[in-house]
Every structure is written in C-alpha cells, then in structure tokens.
Design a protein around this motif. Sequence first.
Motif, PDB file in Angstrom:
ATOM      1  N   PHE A  38      30.814 -40.364  74.796  1.00 27.18           N
ATOM      2  CA  PHE A  38      31.075 -41.376  73.781  1.00 27.18           C
ATOM      3  C   PHE A  38      32.578 -41.558  73.590  1.00 27.18           C
ATOM      4  O   PHE A  38      33.360 -40.615  73.714  1.00 27.18           O
ATOM      5  N   GLY A  39      32.963 -42.800  73.285  1.00 30.43           N
ATOM      6  CA  GLY A  39      34.351 -43.080  72.943  1.00 30.43           C
ATOM      7  C   GLY A  39      35.268 -43.395  74.101  1.00 30.43           C
ATOM      8  O   GLY A  39      36.456 -43.637  73.885  1.00 30.43           O
ATOM      9  N   HIS A  40      34.746 -43.406  75.327  1.00 33.06           N
ATOM     10  CA  HIS A  40      35.596 -43.641  76.494  1.00 33.06           C
ATOM     11  C   HIS A  40      35.443 -45.043  77.078  1.00 33.06           C
ATOM     12  O   HIS A  40      36.149 -45.402  78.018  1.00 33.06           O
ATOM     13  N   ASN A  41      34.531 -45.820  76.528  1.00 33.72           N
ATOM     14  CA  ASN A  41      34.343 -47.198  76.972  1.00 33.72           C
ATOM     15  C   ASN A  41      35.253 -48.098  76.127  1.00 33.72           C
ATOM     16  O   ASN A  41      35.111 -48.145  74.905  1.00 33.72           O
ATOM     17  N   PRO A  42      36.207 -48.794  76.754  1.00 34.74           N
ATOM     18  CA  PRO A  42      37.136 -49.630  75.976  1.00 34.74           C
ATOM     19  C   PRO A  42      36.444 -50.721  75.164  1.00 34.74           C
ATOM     20  O   PRO A  42      37.033 -51.250  74.217  1.00 34.74           O
ATOM     21  N   THR A  43      35.210 -51.034  75.503  1.00 36.53           N
ATOM     22  CA  THR A  43      34.453 -52.011  74.717  1.00 36.53           C
ATOM     23  C   THR A  43      34.074 -51.440  73.350  1.00 36.53           C
ATOM     24  O   THR A  43      33.873 -52.192  72.391  1.00 36.53           O
ATOM     25  N   ALA A  52      31.857 -48.175  65.924  1.00 30.38           N
ATOM     26  CA  ALA A  52      31.798 -48.604  67.328  1.00 30.38           C
ATOM     27  C   ALA A  52      30.989 -47.624  68.167  1.00 30.38           C
ATOM     28  O   ALA A  52      30.315 -48.030  69.129  1.00 30.38           O
ATOM     29  N   LEU A  53      31.021 -46.323  67.828  1.00 33.00           N
ATOM     30  CA  LEU A  53      30.233 -45.344  68.571  1.00 33.00           C
ATOM     31  C   LEU A  53      28.742 -45.563  68.335  1.00 33.00           C
ATOM     32  O   LEU A  53      27.923 -45.353  69.237  1.00 33.00           O
ATOM     33  N   VAL A  54      28.384 -45.986  67.126  1.00 34.02           N
ATOM     34  CA  VAL A  54      26.993 -46.337  66.839  1.00 34.02           C
ATOM     35  C   VAL A  54      26.574 -47.524  67.709  1.00 34.02           C
ATOM     36  O   VAL A  54      25.495 -47.527  68.313  1.00 34.02           O
ATOM     37  N   ASN A  55      27.432 -48.517  67.790  1.00 37.74           N
ATOM     38  CA  ASN A  55      27.138 -49.679  68.636  1.00 37.74           C
ATOM     39  C   ASN A  55      27.065 -49.292  70.110  1.00 37.74           C
ATOM     40  O   ASN A  55      26.251 -49.846  70.874  1.00 37.74           O
ATOM     41  N   GLU A  56      27.910 -48.342  70.504  1.00 37.32           N
ATOM     42  CA  GLU A  56      27.871 -47.867  71.893  1.00 37.32           C
ATOM     43  C   GLU A  56      26.522 -47.197  72.178  1.00 37.32           C
ATOM     44  O   GLU A  56      25.921 -47.408  73.239  1.00 37.32           O
ATOM     45  N   LEU A  57      26.040 -46.403  71.236  1.00 35.85           N
ATOM     46  CA  LEU A  57      24.742 -45.761  71.395  1.00 35.85           C
ATOM     47  C   LEU A  57      23.620 -46.795  71.480  1.00 35.85           C
ATOM     48  O   LEU A  57      22.760 -46.723  72.363  1.00 35.85           O
ATOM     49  N   ASP A  59      23.820 -49.938  72.333  1.00 34.05           N
ATOM     50  CA  ASP A  59      23.968 -50.678  73.582  1.00 34.05           C
ATOM     51  C   ASP A  59      23.405 -49.868  74.749  1.00 34.05           C
ATOM     52  O   ASP A  59      22.713 -50.409  75.629  1.00 34.05           O
ATOM     53  N   HIS A  60      23.691 -48.580  74.755  1.00 41.42           N
ATOM     54  CA  HIS A  60      23.166 -47.702  75.811  1.00 41.42           C
ATOM     55  C   HIS A  60      21.641 -47.637  75.762  1.00 41.42           C
ATOM     56  O   HIS A  60      20.975 -47.686  76.814  1.00 41.42           O
ATOM     57  N   VAL A 185      40.877 -39.033  72.614  1.00 38.66           N
ATOM     58  CA  VAL A 185      39.634 -39.589  72.079  1.00 38.66           C
ATOM     59  C   VAL A 185      38.976 -38.566  71.152  1.00 38.66           C
ATOM     60  O   VAL A 185      38.465 -38.906  70.079  1.00 38.66           O
ATOM     61  N   GLU A 186      38.996 -37.309  71.561  1.00 39.34           N
ATOM     62  CA  GLU A 186      38.394 -36.248  70.753  1.00 39.34           C
ATOM     63  C   GLU A 186      39.067 -36.173  69.381  1.00 39.34           C
ATOM     64  O   GLU A 186      38.396 -36.068  68.347  1.00 39.34           O
TER      65      GLU A 186
END
Length: 263
Positions: A38-43, A52-57, A59-60, A185-186
């Motif tokens: 998590f957190g490594h996608n520039p999107t 944004a991490l919630v949205n990344e999850l 989206d995945h 990122v961490e």
Amino acid sequence: MSLPILHFAHANGFPAGSYRVLLEPLKTHWKVESLDRFGHNPTFPVDHNWQALVNELLDHLQQACSDQKVTGIGHSLGGVITYMAALKQPQRFEQIILLDPPLMTGLDSLGLKLAKKLGFIDKVTPAGITRGRRSHWPNRELAIEYFASKKLFSKFHAQALADYVDHGTEPDPRGGIRLRFDPGVEVAIFRNLADHLSGSLKRLQVPVTLVRGQQSDLLTPEREKRLKRSGFSCISVPGGHMFPLEHPEETRHCLLQLLKPQQ
C-alpha cells in the motif's frame, strides 16, 4: 464452484508476502488475495487519514475480485483501512477481521489530532524511529541476522522472518539488497494515522471482530475495554502487536474459528 475470497491487507512496512506462512495453508479452502504494498501507487498517494489507501484497497478489490464479496482481514494498518473500506462500501464484504488495528477513538483520537496539529506526531507513532531505519544490507543472511537482533522482529517465527526479508527486500543497483517498502512512504503512513473514527461503528453494516495480541503495546487491555464499551467484539491470541508473524499457526487457528461457517 469458485472458492470464497479472503482478502488480506498488510501492516505498514510489511509487504503482503511477509505473511506467507500464515496465509498459504488457507488457500486450500479460500482464494487468498492481497495487495503487495500500500502507498506505492502514485495514483493513491498517502494522504490525510489514509483516505487514498482506502480507495487503493477498494480499487484493488474491484480489479481482483470483481463484484464477488470478500472476507476482509487486515493487520495493523491493514485492519484500519479494511474497516474504513467496509464503512465506505459495505456491499464488498461478508465480514471483516481486524488484527491489532490502531483503531483510534475517543480520547485516543483527540490525542492524535493534537499530536498532528502541534507537530509531535513522530513521538507518538513509530514515524520517528522509521525515519532513521537502516535500508541496505550486503546480503540476505546479514539482513536476517540484523532484523533478528531488533526488538520488533526478535520474536518472529523463523520462516516469517525469512519471508519478510525475501519479500521485503530487492537487489540494490549499488550492490547488496535494499528495502522494497519505501521508508518515506512508511513514515508518511504513520504520520497520517486515521483520527476520525470515533462513533463510526454505528455506521458499519458488516460483521466485525477485533483480535489483539495478549502482549500488544498498541491494542492494550485499556484500549480493548474502551473498544468493547463502544460495541466491538474483541478476542486475544498470544503475542505482541506483530502476533500474525510471531505466532502464525495460532493466528490461523483463530481466523478459522472466526470465519463464517459457509466458508
């Protein structure tokens, strides 16, 4: 007939492959999905309260699972973003199981807001320690030896520690190996720990269980009592905050007891 889906979300700094010894045996009866880092996608850059991490999850989940419901399991960071994802899109989840999540509510939430506002967030989260952490080693063996000597890793299951080094490092162009999870990122993730979840359980439409490590210095007995008073169901297993990697067999047994019978 397709297998039911179990989605696992990792802790900050620990790529999903670190949990192989915990998750691999579950693949007999579940399709196990996870996002590597998590957190490594520039999107989806790390932002305030991990939105944004919630949205990344989410989206995945859409890409990996289409419209099939999942059982969401998350450790630490992964637990909180799984919880927030279930608040946002409950239709995606059968149930969620949160492993020692930093679920800050009530006075904890107020203290976190204050720490952010006054600029001492690095003192109340691991961000300060993470800023200076070592990120390069000459080889795998020395990396394992290094981590085994550190308090956070000292009680890891031997295979889990090896898996962390194998999945958490990569060849460094300068020679040797380096961390795959960007320390920057961490740190950003720690600094943006969610502080807005007080009273949120009333809005949750998905069954949820919290699992804490009996020696956890995060989800302490006092925090457990407060979360139970808020309405959370909470049980405990041996180990500290990192219990899924310290006691993977016991953790897996606990998960099997909690997973819905039809799964």
